[in-house]
Write a protein that holds these residues in place. Sequence first.
Motif, mmCIF file in Angstrom:
data_model
loop_
_atom_site.group_PDB
_atom_site.id
_atom_site.type_symbol
_atom_site.label_atom_id
_atom_site.label_comp_id
_atom_site.label_asym_id
_atom_site.label_seq_id
_atom_site.Cartn_x
_atom_site.Cartn_y
_atom_site.Cartn_z
ATOM 1 N N VAL A 100 87.144 33.424 -79.843
ATOM 2 C CA VAL A 100 86.646 32.097 -80.226
ATOM 3 C C VAL A 100 86.624 31.917 -81.733
ATOM 4 O O VAL A 100 85.983 31.017 -82.256
ATOM 5 C CB VAL A 100 85.245 31.798 -79.658
ATOM 6 C CG1 VAL A 100 85.312 31.616 -78.163
ATOM 7 C CG2 VAL A 100 84.263 32.865 -80.039
ATOM 8 N N SER A 109 82.396 33.651 -76.995
ATOM 9 C CA SER A 109 83.756 33.704 -76.482
ATOM 10 C C SER A 109 83.865 32.697 -75.355
ATOM 11 O O SER A 109 82.868 32.237 -74.836
ATOM 12 C CB SER A 109 84.093 35.102 -76.001
ATOM 13 O OG SER A 109 83.400 35.393 -74.829
ATOM 14 N N PRO A 161 85.001 32.822 -72.181
ATOM 15 C CA PRO A 161 85.020 33.138 -70.760
ATOM 16 C C PRO A 161 83.868 32.421 -70.072
ATOM 17 O O PRO A 161 83.090 31.725 -70.716
ATOM 18 C CB PRO A 161 84.775 34.636 -70.748
ATOM 19 C CG PRO A 161 83.933 34.867 -71.943
ATOM 20 C CD PRO A 161 84.430 33.892 -72.975
ATOM 21 N N ASP A 162 83.751 32.604 -68.768
ATOM 22 C CA ASP A 162 82.601 32.057 -68.054
ATOM 23 C C ASP A 162 81.323 32.547 -68.700
ATOM 24 O O ASP A 162 81.188 33.726 -69.022
ATOM 25 C CB ASP A 162 82.615 32.548 -66.608
ATOM 26 C CG ASP A 162 83.730 31.891 -65.833
ATOM 27 O OD1 ASP A 162 84.295 30.908 -66.334
ATOM 28 O OD2 ASP A 162 84.024 32.368 -64.732
ATOM 29 N N PRO A 163 80.368 31.642 -68.865
ATOM 30 C CA PRO A 163 79.075 32.074 -69.402
ATOM 31 C C PRO A 163 78.356 32.982 -68.391
ATOM 32 O O PRO A 163 78.675 32.959 -67.215
ATOM 33 C CB PRO A 163 78.309 30.759 -69.576
ATOM 34 C CG PRO A 163 78.980 29.767 -68.696
ATOM 35 C CD PRO A 163 80.407 30.206 -68.569
ATOM 36 N N ASP A 210 89.866 35.415 -74.355
ATOM 37 C CA ASP A 210 90.353 34.698 -75.525
ATOM 38 C C ASP A 210 89.308 34.763 -76.622
ATOM 39 O O ASP A 210 88.116 34.569 -76.375
ATOM 40 C CB ASP A 210 90.580 33.226 -75.175
ATOM 41 C CG ASP A 210 91.784 33.089 -74.274
ATOM 42 O OD1 ASP A 210 92.556 34.045 -74.169
ATOM 43 O OD2 ASP A 210 91.935 32.017 -73.683
#
Lengths: 208, 208, 208, 208, 208, 208
Positions: free
Chosen positions: D27, E22, E24-26, D25
């Motif tokens: 940001v 963004s 997502p998982d860091p 996604d």
Amino acid sequence: MCPKLPLLLVFFLYYAITSLGSDPDPVQDFCIPSTGIAACKNSSAAMVEDFVFSGIKFPGKFSETGLAATSVNVNIFPGLNTLGMSFVRADFEVGGINMPHFHPRATEIAFVLEGKIYSGFVDTENRIFAKVIEKGEVMVFPKGLLHFQMNVGDMPATILGSFDSQNPGLVRIPNAVFGSGIEEKLLEKAFGLNSKEIAKLRKRFAPH
Amino acid sequence: MCPKLPLLLVFFLYYAITSLGSDPDPVQDFCIPSTGIAACKNSSAAMVEDFVFSGIKFPGKFSETGLAATSVNVNIFPGLNTLGMSFVRADFEVGGINMPHFHPRATEIAFVLEGKIYSGFVDTENRIFAKVIEKGEVMVFPKGLLHFQMNVGDMPATILGSFDSQNPGLVRIPNAVFGSGIEEKLLEKAFGLNSKEIAKLRKRFAPH
Amino acid sequence: MCPKLPLLLVFFLYYAITSLGSDPDPVQDFCIPSTGIAACKNSSAAMVEDFVFSGIKFPGKFSETGLAATSVNVNIFPGLNTLGMSFVRADFEVGGINMPHFHPRATEIAFVLEGKIYSGFVDTENRIFAKVIEKGEVMVFPKGLLHFQMNVGDMPATILGSFDSQNPGLVRIPNAVFGSGIEEKLLEKAFGLNSKEIAKLRKRFAPH
Amino acid sequence: MCPKLPLLLVFFLYYAITSLGSDPDPVQDFCIPSTGIAACKNSSAAMVEDFVFSGIKFPGKFSETGLAATSVNVNIFPGLNTLGMSFVRADFEVGGINMPHFHPRATEIAFVLEGKIYSGFVDTENRIFAKVIEKGEVMVFPKGLLHFQMNVGDMPATILGSFDSQNPGLVRIPNAVFGSGIEEKLLEKAFGLNSKEIAKLRKRFAPH
Amino acid sequence: MCPKLPLLLVFFLYYAITSLGSDPDPVQDFCIPSTGIAACKNSSAAMVEDFVFSGIKFPGKFSETGLAATSVNVNIFPGLNTLGMSFVRADFEVGGINMPHFHPRATEIAFVLEGKIYSGFVDTENRIFAKVIEKGEVMVFPKGLLHFQMNVGDMPATILGSFDSQNPGLVRIPNAVFGSGIEEKLLEKAFGLNSKEIAKLRKRFAPH
Amino acid sequence: MCPKLPLLLVFFLYYAITSLGSDPDPVQDFCIPSTGIAACKNSSAAMVEDFVFSGIKFPGKFSETGLAATSVNVNIFPGLNTLGMSFVRADFEVGGINMPHFHPRATEIAFVLEGKIYSGFVDTENRIFAKVIEKGEVMVFPKGLLHFQMNVGDMPATILGSFDSQNPGLVRIPNAVFGSGIEEKLLEKAFGLNSKEIAKLRKRFAPH
């Protein structure tokens, strides 16, 4: 035997509902877990009450460490299913603590509603980031990192936390380490404590 | 002053390279961190050596608890950047332990290369899943959960672990809790230990 | 007819279990596929055995190309469900090959346990990254790219691979192209081979 | 030497821009790659032209196999950056083919704008799903699977494809296998062809 | 000219920092945007203050519709970068409204700190889910759906919202539709209003 | 009662099938929704027809605003399930419009098949990006942003849209705002219209 099948279905279903979900982008507006076979109630049967939670107006029951925490995840607020978020209310008695813990599946944002809270986290380089935060302040605990809180004011304190997972999980360090049954020998070596000291800790945190 | 700018760029770059990444699907075949401004080396400059790691042929240096672990993440094997995986080699002396720890950003799959290892994890309901596994066996530690290992055989043991993150992170419980500087009072209440006991633990795990 | 329904449920369930999952972050600690309606066994019924796999202690059966590969994905090790990883053991006879193939849903990390392996991949610009790697070395094959291996030593060789998907999938080029039934004419034009040459290849890779 | 630094920055930047992105996604609303240090142009400098592509009004140049394909990914249409999609126009001469290929990072949806196209894919169980589709019909090729097309009508044909990645990647099987330089011996064993046959194929697909 | 380059870098950087991220998982514990070339400050330079926000202790400035909303996203609280969350404080005068709006990149959880708020959302089937919620109650607005609020009590009201994106975005319907410059003719047809009515609305929401 | 259970299962199943999915990476090649208990048809029962859609060869039925749009998402083309994409065909009469709307779960790529279309979107800073695009041109509408179209040519026009979600959702602004039943008072304040004007709009967009 046949008539029992529907019961069986209902029986297994609650578990299915809460364990099927996942935190990626949803593929529908929402998915209220159903009591039927389908994972979601037919969306036309959803009601506004499915999206409102009224159970944290007041503190929960306080623990021995002076904490009353109510975790509101998808298991107790099913409307959160597939929406990727959940929350918690934590009340602290004077001197009360939220012991070192972590959430394996979420970042947390903590708002101080009342009081003065010593609040912090430890990163993977073992550095601590801690400070006293007050009413109206907000602290963020990065995903999966160990964190903790203590009411250092002279009044009760309250925190409202939010998570970016519908089911962030909670691992309380003392209980997970000393109350789960890990081999005594391993714990002795890990903490440099003797067998008696470990036994005392294991006894304290043993599940009753 | 001008000529120093490029140095500054290079200086900041290594950090940028390793912190920019993320574990979602890549949007290019690979992205070898560059020593220039770009995040990735021009792909035509990539070499097969960028994708091969030769640094875990032998055990690393053993710690006091009888463990030699070499974590091979994107920081030491840059070719992993954007590829979503990393790995570790862990060697155990007889009786050696891998203390209770967790990886905030990954599931781990552990292969036993040699030896007999008491190996397990604790879930968020505080249940333990532990057992002795042997050469050729594989155990999975679910994402973010606390886990641990101990060589219970009479020979050295070796484990090869894989992670589904290029930088899974590592939190060793004793160090994070007692070696990071969390308020003594909070720790006393959390573990039910007195000030002297906590002081002893803090001293043991204080960073040198 | 009624009593058969439960059988039907069980029958369909195994498929459901293994096809429902997905590789995003889990929303529970783990999810052992159940034999009931629910997608996961009640977590209190999970056992340590659910998380341990003992089936790759020894090589599997060798193919005509001198390869014995055992893919351990969620279909044969259900404990991997929702955990985002899987693995493979590949043994090579002297001169044995792992033909050009790719995994549509995963990056692979390959550890050489024994032997000398010519190992490589081809990127989307048609560049090859290949080299002989030896015991203790590790090579990474980026997500979805075509790769291959050949034992170039004078001893059997073994590789341990890990994937960042519970079900990475495997497409063997010769079989997919010549053994699936793609129109002969299309293959002739694609490879510049005549009808007889294509027929020979199609015959060789036809499923028996 | 100093004044050259900005040139260096610009030089490296184009690569950075196109390799930094990822398909999670976004940001921000959008991120038009900039020609400065920042990854994105200041959003206030974005123009409607950044989001419109006019380069596929007509067919591209036809290859030897009767295909003219223009892939419009983030590298040639920068406005797609961070938006998770890209597309392709493919024109076929009568009898023209799109050779067996796959996209490592995307599902594809193919619309037939004109003509009759034999179109299909092969799954990881080696099953083929192929059929002639016509003007106005749509076929989906699941993520990462091998697929192909051939104009079987008596008129030119055109397909419009969409992908769920800003940079799906393209691996053409004949070129990747025979034109990249994989060891001859390995290819002989993989395809059961003799050294002369492999040499012929390698020659045909060698990059010029 | 040379000495200006660093200024240029700093100038472009703030934008880069906030647009690179963004959700997502860091792949690291955290990433505090730096004022240098790197995307993140060197992690050893991070301070606890980077993770605490003190700017919503009091209401902001009220708009004409009786709303004072302070959105705390990564642009004003950089410590949120890569952590996947952000938040907002919204104060309502008696009768004040939060006009119909949506967040393109997040689910929202809204806690009522004070007052009685008519609060609701509309799903993609055009069904409304709305109700008066009170102090201590929580409502969830599913990802990307249109929602709204109005203080229906006789006292000021306050809401605390959390989002599962570091930069959820905000589209206020009246402004986006009538204040952005969409062709008058299109708006007339869309709303069935005449040219004079549309002109009035466009005037009201025109940016000043 | 027993024999009815299967009917019940089938009844609930269609809903389950379409609501279970999510848009992360798939963990199998495909997942054709089944009419049994399992979420997917046994993959060996999948047919090429499952992956081909023939229902948009011709325009659909035109609305009052001169638009005929057929959304082809997972609900009407089940083969899209788990594949992360869907599409739409939109035909415009001369002067026809696609009113301001947004898709909460997807970016859209719009190809002009025929005609001249005034086409645009509004970002979260309220800036408009709009322009007339023609046959063969492509415009991208970033994820979740409000967009719109109008046929400004003197011939019918057609657009083909693609989405990066199997179920992007559609919120038409006039209907969601005025046709869903939001409190009149709130709408008056939001749009600065009087009670009569709002009543007129609510009447126009009330569901029949």
